[in-house]
Motif scaffolding. Structure first.
Motif, PDB file in Angstrom:
ATOM      1  N   SER A  32       0.911  -1.263   0.073  1.00  0.00           N
ATOM      2  CA  SER A  32       0.087  -0.132  -0.164  1.00  0.00           C
ATOM      3  C   SER A  32       0.921   1.225   0.067  1.00  0.00           C
ATOM      4  O   SER A  32       0.339   2.457  -0.500  1.00  0.00           O
ATOM      5  CB  SER A  32      -1.000  -0.024   1.261  1.00  0.00           C
ATOM      6  OG  SER A  32      -0.337  -0.028   2.191  1.00  0.00           O
ATOM      7  N   VAL A  33       1.931   1.082   0.630  1.00  0.00           N
ATOM      8  CA  VAL A  33       3.181   2.400   0.583  1.00  0.00           C
ATOM      9  C   VAL A  33       3.300   2.697  -0.727  1.00  0.00           C
ATOM     10  O   VAL A  33       3.194   3.690  -1.291  1.00  0.00           O
ATOM     11  CB  VAL A  33       4.311   2.145   1.635  1.00  0.00           C
ATOM     12  CG1 VAL A  33       5.339   3.306   1.429  1.00  0.00           C
ATOM     13  CG2 VAL A  33       3.780   1.835   3.068  1.00  0.00           C
ATOM     14  N   GLU A  36       0.509   4.298  -2.779  1.00  0.00           N
ATOM     15  CA  GLU A  36       0.186   5.753  -2.484  1.00  0.00           C
ATOM     16  C   GLU A  36       1.414   6.598  -3.280  1.00  0.00           C
ATOM     17  O   GLU A  36       0.923   7.455  -3.744  1.00  0.00           O
ATOM     18  CB  GLU A  36       0.422   5.940  -0.885  1.00  0.00           C
ATOM     19  CG  GLU A  36      -0.486   5.378  -0.265  1.00  0.00           C
ATOM     20  CD  GLU A  36      -0.721   5.703   1.430  1.00  0.00           C
ATOM     21  OE1 GLU A  36      -0.859   7.119   1.731  1.00  0.00           O
ATOM     22  OE2 GLU A  36      -0.336   4.852   2.209  1.00  0.00           O
ATOM     23  N   GLN A  39       0.739   6.876  -6.941  1.00  0.00           N
ATOM     24  CA  GLN A  39      -0.511   7.600  -7.233  1.00  0.00           C
ATOM     25  C   GLN A  39       0.051   9.201  -7.361  1.00  0.00           C
ATOM     26  O   GLN A  39      -0.507   9.988  -8.104  1.00  0.00           O
ATOM     27  CB  GLN A  39      -1.587   7.602  -6.158  1.00  0.00           C
ATOM     28  CG  GLN A  39      -2.792   8.065  -6.430  1.00  0.00           C
ATOM     29  CD  GLN A  39      -4.050   7.950  -5.302  1.00  0.00           C
ATOM     30  OE1 GLN A  39      -3.852   7.266  -4.660  1.00  0.00           O
ATOM     31  NE2 GLN A  39      -4.989   8.715  -5.608  1.00  0.00           N
ATOM     32  N   VAL A  40       0.799   9.444  -6.098  1.00  0.00           N
ATOM     33  CA  VAL A  40       1.224  10.726  -6.104  1.00  0.00           C
ATOM     34  C   VAL A  40       2.247  11.068  -7.330  1.00  0.00           C
ATOM     35  O   VAL A  40       2.286  12.195  -8.136  1.00  0.00           O
ATOM     36  CB  VAL A  40       2.206  11.120  -4.930  1.00  0.00           C
ATOM     37  CG1 VAL A  40       2.860  12.288  -4.777  1.00  0.00           C
ATOM     38  CG2 VAL A  40       1.306  10.960  -3.690  1.00  0.00           C
ATOM     39  N   THR A  77      10.775   5.871  -0.557  1.00  0.00           N
ATOM     40  CA  THR A  77       9.894   4.639  -0.392  1.00  0.00           C
ATOM     41  C   THR A  77      10.675   3.577  -0.163  1.00  0.00           C
ATOM     42  O   THR A  77      10.260   2.993   0.836  1.00  0.00           O
ATOM     43  CB  THR A  77       9.243   4.491  -1.957  1.00  0.00           C
ATOM     44  OG1 THR A  77       8.471   5.658  -2.286  1.00  0.00           O
ATOM     45  CG2 THR A  77       8.265   3.353  -1.742  1.00  0.00           C
ATOM     46  N   THR A 114       2.163  12.107   6.240  1.00  0.00           N
ATOM     47  CA  THR A 114       1.843  10.827   5.652  1.00  0.00           C
ATOM     48  C   THR A 114       2.466  10.550   4.642  1.00  0.00           C
ATOM     49  O   THR A 114       3.281  11.278   4.012  1.00  0.00           O
ATOM     50  CB  THR A 114       0.181  11.064   5.319  1.00  0.00           C
ATOM     51  OG1 THR A 114       0.065  11.884   4.135  1.00  0.00           O
ATOM     52  CG2 THR A 114      -0.541  11.506   6.330  1.00  0.00           C
ATOM     53  N   ALA A 116       1.768   9.891   1.488  1.00  0.00           N
ATOM     54  CA  ALA A 116       1.257  10.591   0.363  1.00  0.00           C
ATOM     55  C   ALA A 116       1.962  12.098   0.440  1.00  0.00           C
ATOM     56  O   ALA A 116       2.579  12.574  -0.436  1.00  0.00           O
ATOM     57  CB  ALA A 116      -0.109  10.602   0.038  1.00  0.00           C
TER      58      ALA A 116
END
Length: 463
Positions: A32-33, A36, A39-40, A77, A114, A116
């Motif tokens: 999930s990291v 995210e 997506q950014v 990341t 966060t 994101a």
């Protein structure tokens, strides 16, 4: 761990292709990291970050560096996911510290930002420097900050500033494209090795204050929380007390210097930190820590040839003994430099700037005084000599230096260290200075370095 431990996060340079592949397969919750951050990245028009991190055949760091925002997000990341996996194994560290953009990782790891929003800070950071568009870069110098500052003064460049003080023997200077060549020439004349790093702007320089102001304005609405863990900031020079301090770091990290050397000394001297864990895809900060602190400290980080995050976690948790120390101090008789990286961390040197005497990448012509170039041994003997020199200098076993081992991506040997060791060999065999057009980042394996030496022995030019 029985002693107080610091977890430190590298900035630029903490990337290896495919480093998270198996970890993500084994721990799907961590995926999930990556989702995210992807997506950014897409919102900034960038290709995925998860691709390079989960594909062992993904781009090497030199290629990814052509898109700085994507490389920054990949480094963030990798370190953040590794830290989450480390915490899952019961090791959170007593203090967190990030260097350069690694400070953003530390803030995210402490729950201030966060995932994101941390990725957005990195995206906006690149937009801000691109908008200001001050062409420049960073030069790594093998000397302390005081002498580096004197050399800046001698060069006379108004833009030249100490950006990162990494150890008593590692300093990084930022400046414009107009001023950096003069600094390089002055440093070489003073016997100090310098290496231009692969960045496009003078990071951690007051010239980027307009960019810092833009970043502060754009990110002002990002919600920040007080840190849930102790975070020490090399930019602030103290612990992060609250969300307001975190805001100061975001607002200032483009324009303010990074006092990593002082931070490490303070944590050791005043707060009893005795274990230093580097959490990232490659060992970037460990050698600077080793150069700074007494021999008794515990230093753990990514081992050479680590292509799998699980190997790194095994070393950090003590489940496996490192094959070798992450990086050993190199003491040589020739001036050399080793940037971390910072924003410079481990990133390959850029196209070298030639000085007036034809030196390149910090090389000085061997003092042969017209003597004939010494004959080289056979290719097999030359490779054996290269393995011995590199292994002895870095504390690695010789068998990690296979013919296809990438010196930077696989073994974590920064290009400036590679240059330093090659200088020793050029002197040993009385070989001429490489030509100005040569790019050290193209010589990624020992056979390629051997080929360069053979070309120099044959006619003094590189193929």
């Amino acid at each position: 761990m029985t002693q107080r431990a610091l977890v430190q996060f590298p900035g630029l340079g903490g990337y290896k292709p495919g480093i998270l592949a198996q970890l993500i397969r084994d721990t799907p919750a961590l995926a999930s990291v990556l989702a995210e951050v992807d997506q950014v990245a897409a919102a900034y028009g960038l290709d995925s970050v998860s691709g390079p991190l989960t594909d062992p055949a993904g781009p090497e760091i030199e290629e990814l560096a052509q898109t700085p925002a994507r490389l920054h997000m990949a480094c963030f990341t990798a370190a953040y996911v590794l830290y989450q996996a480390l915490r899952d194994k019961g090791i959170a560290g007593d203090v967190l510290l990030g260097q350069s953009t690694g400070e953003i990782t530390a803030l995210a790891a402490a729950g201030v930002l966060t995932v994101a929003d941390a990725a957005r800070v990195l995206g906006e950071r690149e937009l801000a420097v691109e908008e200001v568009n001050i062409a420049g870069g960073l030069v790594a110098m093998r000397t302390g900050a005081v002498r580096a500052q004197h050399l800046c003064g001698a060069a006379g460049g108004l833009s030249l500033e100490v950006s990162l003080s990494n150890s008593s023997e590692q300093t990084v200077i930022s400046g414009t494209d107009q001023d950096l060549p003069r600094l390089e020439a002055v440093a070489r004349a003073a016997g100090v090795q310098v290496t231009r790093l692969l960045v496009r702007y003078p990071h951690h320089n007051s010239a980027l204050r307009p960019a810092a102001h833009r970043l502060a304005t754009v990110t002002a609405s990002y919600p920040l929380r007080d840190p849930a863990a102790r975070v020490f900031s090399p930019i602030l020079g103290r612990f992060v007390a609250d969300a307001a301090d975190a805001r100061r770091i975001i607002d200032r990290h483009l324009s303010d210097p990074v006092h990593y050397l002082a931070a490490i000394r303070t944590l050791y001297d005043d707060y009893g930190i005795r274990e230093f864990l580097e959490v990232g895809a490659r060992a970037v900060l460990t050698e600077s820590t080793r150069e700074t602190l007494p021999a008794g400290v515990v230093l753990l980080g990514p081992p050479p040839n680590a292509g799998d995050a699980r190997q790194i976690l095994d070393v950090l948790t003590g489940s496996a003994t490192p094959q070798v120390p992450p990086l050993a101090v190199v003491k040589t008789v020739v001036p050399a430099d080793e940037p971390i990286a910072p924003s410079t961390n481990g990133v390959a040197a850029a196209q070298p700037a030639a000085s007036t005497n034809g030196s390149v990448n910090g090389f000085s012509a061997p003092a042969t005084n017209g003597a004939a170039v010494r004959s080289l041994p056979s290719r097999a003997e030359l490779l054996a000599r290269l393995r011995t020199i590199f292994a002895e200098a870095l504390g690695y076993p010789e068998d990690v230096f296979t013919e296809d081992a990438h010196l930077e991506a696989d073994l974590g040997i920064a290009s400036v260290k590679k240059t330093e060791l090659l200088i020793r060999l050029l002197d040993e065999y009385q070989l001429p200075t490489p030509p100005a057009h040569l790019r050290m980042r193209d010589y990624t394996t020992l056979p390629k370095l051997a080929g360069l030496m053979e070309d120099l022995a044959a006619d003094g030019t590189a193929a």
